[in-house]
Design an enzyme around this catalytic site. Structure first.
Site, PDB file in Angstrom:
ATOM      1  CG  ASP A   1      -2.177   0.788   1.060  1.00  0.00           C
ATOM      2  OD1 ASP A   1      -3.259   0.168   0.974  1.00  0.00           O
ATOM      3  OD2 ASP A   1      -2.100   2.038   0.990  1.00  0.00           O
TER       4      ASP A   1
ATOM      5  CG  ASP B   1       2.800   5.367  -6.632  1.00  0.00           C
ATOM      6  OD1 ASP B   1       1.772   4.856  -7.129  1.00  0.00           O
ATOM      7  OD2 ASP B   1       3.144   6.547  -6.829  1.00  0.00           O
ATOM      8  CB  VAL B   2      -0.162   0.159  -7.501  1.00  0.00           C
ATOM      9  CG1 VAL B   2      -0.121  -0.780  -6.318  1.00  0.00           C
ATOM     10  CG2 VAL B   2      -1.297   1.174  -7.395  1.00  0.00           C
TER      11      VAL B   2
ATOM     12  CG  ASN C   1      -8.089  -4.219  -3.606  1.00  0.00           C
ATOM     13  OD1 ASN C   1      -9.294  -4.299  -3.858  1.00  0.00           O
ATOM     14  ND2 ASN C   1      -7.616  -3.492  -2.592  1.00  0.00           N
TER      15      ASN C   1
ATOM     16  CE1 TYR D   1     -12.910   3.782  -9.192  1.00  0.00           C
ATOM     17  CE2 TYR D   1     -15.105   3.175  -9.956  1.00  0.00           C
ATOM     18  CZ  TYR D   1     -14.041   2.974  -9.099  1.00  0.00           C
ATOM     19  OH  TYR D   1     -14.080   1.963  -8.166  1.00  0.00           O
TER      20      TYR D   1
ATOM     21  CE  LYS E   1     -11.661   0.434 -10.289  1.00  0.00           C
ATOM     22  NZ  LYS E   1     -10.667  -0.389  -9.558  1.00  0.00           N
TER      23      LYS E   1
END
Ligand code: NAD
Length: 260
Positions: free
Chosen positions: A43, A69-70, A96, A163, A167
């Site tokens: 995270d 940091d993804v 996730n 967003y 997705k």
């Protein structure tokens, strides 16, 4: 009576969970630990990771945490390497971590919002999935990939433009990976939560009026939002052998919101 502790369906397996310090990710970490897995919770929020370590201290070394940091490829790849170095193997990755976009329709959205959402919600999933597939192929592991998409990855009425687009793309990536590698035993699925009680909306101080009005239009089936535990139950199922023939699927968990 048997519960996950007496029926450790992930015993001996190692899972990496991004966004693992809060909300849905944290609940997945808890369920996977209860099911006997080693977990690396990754995270951006170091404080929340420290709190997680304390809260789940009973699991000792079976829980590791790492700040990532993804949206940075190097971080995501190092995260997988760390899980393998620590536990000897990685079997499951849950991509996730994600952020929202204030429900901004396209006319109200600037380039920065679009780029940030694509980096955090989509590029991250690509980095994690690609690293995992390469690792699984190299080591001949029939690994499991679970990507957290959203109801906004299946229909337009729940989020802003960026967003929703991010997705939908997560769902597309998930299906392509499942299709391309089905013959290897690797499984890649997406969970699609509806409105869930987490911190994700907390930072959303000024949602778009138009976006908010649209997001609440047609709220038909579900009469409440879900809990992280109701979402993590689906992740545990998809991670387990019980879902061994489920590949390239999107599992909607929304209490019936999208059933109308
Ligand atoms: P949350 O805010 O409680 O948790 C998200 C976690 O991701 C946080 O711990 C945050 O620190 C972390 N994170 C954010 N940016 C990051 C980054 N760049 N690198 C690493 N970590 C980062 O929210 P949540 O609801 O648990 O969200 C988890 C996932 O569920 C997201 O992908 C979200 O889009 C998805 N989702 C949530 C809902 C909902 O209603 N809560 C509905 C559908 C889908």
């Amino acid at each position: 009576m048997s519960d996950a502790r007496t029926n450790p369906i992930l015993a001996g397996q190692t899972a990496v969970i991004t966004g693992g310090a809060s909300g849905i990710g944290k609940s997945i970490v808890q369920r996977f630990l209860e099911a006997g897995a080693n977990c690396l919770a990754a995270d951006l929020n170091e404080e929340a990771l420290d709190a997680l370590k304390q809260e789940f201290a009973e699991y000792g070394d079976k829980l590791d945490t790492v700040k990532v940091d993804v949206s940075r490829r190097e971080d995501v790849e190092a995260m997988v390497d760390r899980a393998v170095d620590t536990y000897g193997q990685m079997d499951i990755i849950v991509n996730n971590a994600g952020i929202m976009d204030n429900l901004l329709p396209i006319a109200e959205m600037d380039d920065d919002v679009w780029e940030r959402l694509m980096k955090v919600n989509l590029n991250s999933v690509m980095y994690g999935t690609r690293k995992a597939v390469r690792y699984f192929l190299e080591h001949e592991i029939a690994g499991v990939i679970i990507n957290t998409a959203s109801l906004s990855g299946l229909c337009a009425g729940r989020g802003g433009c960026a967003y929703t687009a991010s997705k939908f793309a997560v769902v597309g990536l998930t299906k392509n990976v499942a299709f391309m590698y089905a013959d290897t035993g690797i499984r890649c699925n997406a969970i699609c939560p509806g409105n869930t009680q987490t911190n994700i909306g907390v930072g959303m101080r000024q949602p778009s009026e138009r976006g908010m009005a649209k997001a609440t239009t047609g709220y038909a089936g579900a009469t409440r939002s879900g809990t992280p535990e109701e979402i993590s139950a689906a992740a545990l199922f998809l991670a387990s052998d019980q879902a061994g023939f489920i590949n390239g699927e999107t599992l909607t968990i929304d209490g019936g919101w999208s059933a109308y």
